[in-house]
Design an enzyme around this catalytic site. Structure first.
Site, short mmCIF file in Angstrom:
data_model
loop_
_atom_site.label_atom_id
_atom_site.label_comp_id
_atom_site.label_asym_id
_atom_site.label_seq_id
_atom_site.Cartn_x
_atom_site.Cartn_y
_atom_site.Cartn_z
N PRO A 147 -30.12 28.18 -22.51
CA PRO A 147 -31.36 27.48 -22.83
C PRO A 147 -32.06 28.13 -24.03
O PRO A 147 -31.50 29.03 -24.67
CB PRO A 147 -32.18 27.69 -21.56
N TRP A 148 -33.29 27.69 -24.31
CA TRP A 148 -33.97 28.09 -25.54
C TRP A 148 -34.95 29.25 -25.38
O TRP A 148 -35.59 29.64 -26.34
CB TRP A 148 -34.72 26.89 -26.15
N PRO A 173 -25.41 27.13 -27.59
CA PRO A 173 -26.85 27.34 -27.41
C PRO A 173 -27.59 26.02 -27.25
O PRO A 173 -27.03 24.95 -27.46
CB PRO A 173 -27.25 28.01 -28.72
N THR A 227 -30.36 19.49 -15.15
CA THR A 227 -29.12 19.67 -15.90
C THR A 227 -28.11 20.44 -15.05
O THR A 227 -26.91 20.14 -15.07
CB THR A 227 -29.37 20.39 -17.23
N GLU A 245 -27.71 29.24 -13.19
CA GLU A 245 -28.99 29.96 -13.15
C GLU A 245 -30.05 28.96 -13.56
O GLU A 245 -30.13 28.58 -14.73
CB GLU A 245 -28.97 31.15 -14.13
N GLU A 376 -42.38 23.64 -11.86
CA GLU A 376 -42.22 24.78 -12.76
C GLU A 376 -42.91 24.45 -14.08
O GLU A 376 -42.47 23.57 -14.80
CB GLU A 376 -40.73 25.02 -13.00
P1 NAD Z 1 -31.95 22.36 -20.16
O1 NAD Z 1 -31.33 22.23 -18.82
O2 NAD Z 1 -32.60 21.20 -20.77
O3 NAD Z 1 -30.85 22.83 -21.24
C1 NAD Z 1 -30.08 23.99 -21.05
C2 NAD Z 1 -28.78 23.85 -21.82
O4 NAD Z 1 -28.00 22.81 -21.24
C3 NAD Z 1 -28.96 23.46 -23.29
O5 NAD Z 1 -28.01 24.17 -24.06
C4 NAD Z 1 -28.66 21.97 -23.28
O6 NAD Z 1 -28.23 21.47 -24.52
C5 NAD Z 1 -27.57 21.91 -22.25
N1 NAD Z 1 -27.37 20.58 -21.63
C6 NAD Z 1 -28.23 19.55 -21.56
N2 NAD Z 1 -27.69 18.52 -20.89
C7 NAD Z 1 -26.45 18.91 -20.51
C8 NAD Z 1 -25.42 18.31 -19.74
N3 NAD Z 1 -25.52 17.09 -19.23
N4 NAD Z 1 -24.30 19.03 -19.51
C9 NAD Z 1 -24.18 20.29 -19.97
N5 NAD Z 1 -25.13 20.91 -20.71
C10 NAD Z 1 -26.25 20.23 -20.97
O7 NAD Z 1 -32.93 23.61 -20.04
P2 NAD Z 1 -33.93 24.19 -21.16
O8 NAD Z 1 -35.10 23.28 -21.24
O9 NAD Z 1 -33.16 24.54 -22.37
O10 NAD Z 1 -34.38 25.58 -20.51
C11 NAD Z 1 -35.45 25.71 -19.64
C12 NAD Z 1 -34.97 25.76 -18.19
O11 NAD Z 1 -34.03 26.82 -18.06
C13 NAD Z 1 -36.09 26.08 -17.23
O12 NAD Z 1 -35.98 25.26 -16.09
C14 NAD Z 1 -35.81 27.53 -16.84
O13 NAD Z 1 -36.32 27.90 -15.60
C15 NAD Z 1 -34.33 27.58 -16.89
N6 NAD Z 1 -33.88 28.98 -17.06
C16 NAD Z 1 -33.25 29.59 -16.00
C17 NAD Z 1 -32.87 30.92 -16.12
C18 NAD Z 1 -32.19 31.65 -14.99
O14 NAD Z 1 -31.53 32.65 -15.25
N7 NAD Z 1 -32.32 31.22 -13.74
C19 NAD Z 1 -33.11 31.61 -17.30
C20 NAD Z 1 -33.75 30.95 -18.35
C21 NAD Z 1 -34.12 29.62 -18.22
#
Ligand code: NAD
Length: 473
Positions: A147-148, A173, A227, A245, A376
């Site tokens: 994620p970002w 990424p 996701t 995660e 969240e």
């Molecule tokens: P997101 O789920 O939108 O995206 C995460 C990643 O998944 C990105 O690289 C995105 O391009 C990719 N993605 C999107 N759709 C996909 C699909 N259908 N198949 C496979 N990959 C896909 O999350 P975000 O907005 O980037 O990050 C924020 C979230 O991440 C929050 O909910 C946060 O709690 C979570 N997070 C969890 C942890 C942990 O270790 N538990 C750590 C950091 C962030």
């Protein structure tokens, strides 16, 4: 700083820099303006990356000691490039330059920590009938998706153990923060054999192509719950192994013997570090009724004193929210809480400047049933909620689909540990939050995830067991 921030690195595929036909814009969250472009990986280029990872696997899995040495070298290469890498990270993610430097150092530390782990060979039978031992074998090609919020650190959490276990990796990424990871790919390729780590960038659909790609045997995913569920579904037809995660809605519970002055700093930074954009940050603070006003005031004072600004500004403690959708979401959640009768003891609105800046916000009077409490928020706004007794606090803390971590605050450490053990979460902290370490297994219960990262437990998730049974009959 020598690196030109507007010139994005190419992708890294099979040890070669690979450009793409299509590119997409990357926004600086401190201005809201596109400042660089990143390659948009085509399906054919993803196939090339997967082929390269498959091709590299046979020799990479052969020599554990060589892997250990190479991963350490890779970590040192990141450290040698710390300033440039941090400048790219700060520009695209928004975090203060100092925090970006820290993230680079932590990424290297985590990767090195993985090399201190052993893949045990365990003898489980040694008698007249047989001699049997158990080995950990690599799974093959790992799709790593990040994620970002911590693009480099979360990549490092995956790379160290995945590589040590003998797997090869295709890393993607977030489209919001591709640049630092692309540069990471370039740096790693200078020390690792071609194809061992491939970095591709693109939109969400690239993630979906990766999770359904036939070359992949393991998906290590960090991101949101929706996701994560899509990833699990994509993995199912091919029975790919997964570690997920996901998000959190961590509660901090302050016990009635706590001193507000002693706990407010830990509570504040447990909620606001990285501008609250952290999965295992404090998202709800439960306080006994009698301590409510004192804690709210102490937190509000600290929130008002925090320096918010662009990551490049000297002395800045918090940057902007990373992207527009997230900025709008946090703004919406706070507005909705205020319209429902909550009060902002500090902050409460977007800052009057370009970019995605939001005032550090302490809310009171927001209870369950309000989205900022139930969901969240992942941003710089936290509700403080009074509770009657400890049973009430625990019940409310656990009344969520999330279960990443939680914390309990009290001078009586054993009492607090007892309360923490009643939290339905992967970690229960006492007088701390987010005290993560490469030796501590990190993962969530319920919707917060599947499996863990870090320590020998995280390493083992990048392996499969094989029993070698020698008959003595
Ligand atoms: P997101 O789920 O939108 O995206 C995460 C990643 O998944 C990105 O690289 C995105 O391009 C990719 N993605 C999107 N759709 C996909 C699909 N259908 N198949 C496979 N990959 C896909 O999350 P975000 O907005 O980037 O990050 C924020 C979230 O991440 C929050 O909910 C946060 O709690 C979570 N997070 C969890 C942890 C942990 O270790 N538990 C750590 C950091 C962030």
């Amino acid at each position: 700083m020598t690196h030109d921030l507007t010139t994005a690195s190419d992708m890294m595929i099979g040890g070669q820099s690979v450009a793409s036909q299509a590119r997409f814009g990357v926004v600086n969250p401190a201005t809201g303006k596109v400042f660089a472009e990143a390659p948009d990986c085509s399906r054919e280029q993803l196939d090339m990356a997967m082929n390269a990872a498959e091709k590299a696997a046979a020799s990479w899995r052969a020599d554990e000691n060589a892997r250990r040495v190479a991963i350490r070298q890779a970590a040192d290469t990141l450290l040698a490039d710390q300033q440039d890498l941090a400048a790219v990270l700060s520009a695209e993610q928004g975090k203060p330059f100092k925090a970006a430097c820290y993230e680079v150092a932590e990424t290297a530390r985590w990767m090195k920590a993985a090399t201190d782990l052993e893949l045990p060979r365990t003898v489980v039978q040694d008698d007249a009938t047989a001699y049997a031992d158990i080995r950990h074998r690599p799974l093959g090609v790992v799709a790593a998706i990040t994620p970002w919020n911590f693009p480099l650190l979360l990549a490092g959490w995956k790379l160290g153990p995945a590589l040590l276990a003998g797997n090869t990796v295709v890393l993607k990424p977030s489209p919001f923060t591709p640049l630092s990871t692309l540069r990471l790919g370039e740096l790693l390729a200078s020390v690792l054999p071609p194809g061992v780590v491939n970095v591709v960038s693109g939109g969400d659909e690239l993630g979906a192509w990766m999770t359904s790609h036939p070359a992949v045997r393991k998906i290590s995913f960090t991101g949101s719950v929706p996701t994560g569920k899509a990833v699990a579904a994509a993995a199912a037809p091919d029975l790919k192994r997964i570690t997920l995660e996901l998000g959190g809605n961590d509660a901090a519970i302050v016990l009635d013997d706590a001193d507000p002055a002693a706990v407010e700093r830990g509570l504040f930074w447990g909620a606001f570090i990285n501008n609250g954009q952290i999965c295992a940050g404090i998202k709800r603070i439960y306080v006994p009724e009698k301590l409510h006003d004192g804690i709210v005031e102490a937190l509000a004072q600290r929130a008002r004193s925090v320096r918010v600004g662009a990551g490049t500004e000297e002395g800045v403690q918090l940057g902007p929210i990373q992207n527009r959708p997230q900025f709008e979401r946090v703004q919406g959640l706070v507005k909705e809480a205020l319209a429902g009768g909550a009060r902002a003891a500090a902050g409460g609105k977007a800052m009057d400047r370009p970019g995605y800046f939001f005032e550090p916000t302490i809310l009171t009077g927001a209870a369950e049933g309000t989205r900022i409490v139930d969901e969240e928020q992942f941003g710089p706004a936290v509700p403080v909620i009074p509770y009657r007794d400890v049973d009430d606090a625990i019940e409310r803390a656990n009344n969520t689909k999330y279960g990443l971590s939680g914390s309990v605050w009290s001078p009586d450490i054993e009492r607090a540990a007892e309360v923490a053990s009643r939290l339905h979460s992967g970690t229960g902290f006492v007088n701390d939050h987010l005290a993560l370490g490469p030796h501590l297994p990190f993962g969530g219960t319920k919707w917060s995830g599947v499996g863990v990262e870090n320590g020998s437990w995280g390493l083992e998730e990048f392996t499969e067991l094989q029993v070698i049974y020698r008959s003595r009959k």
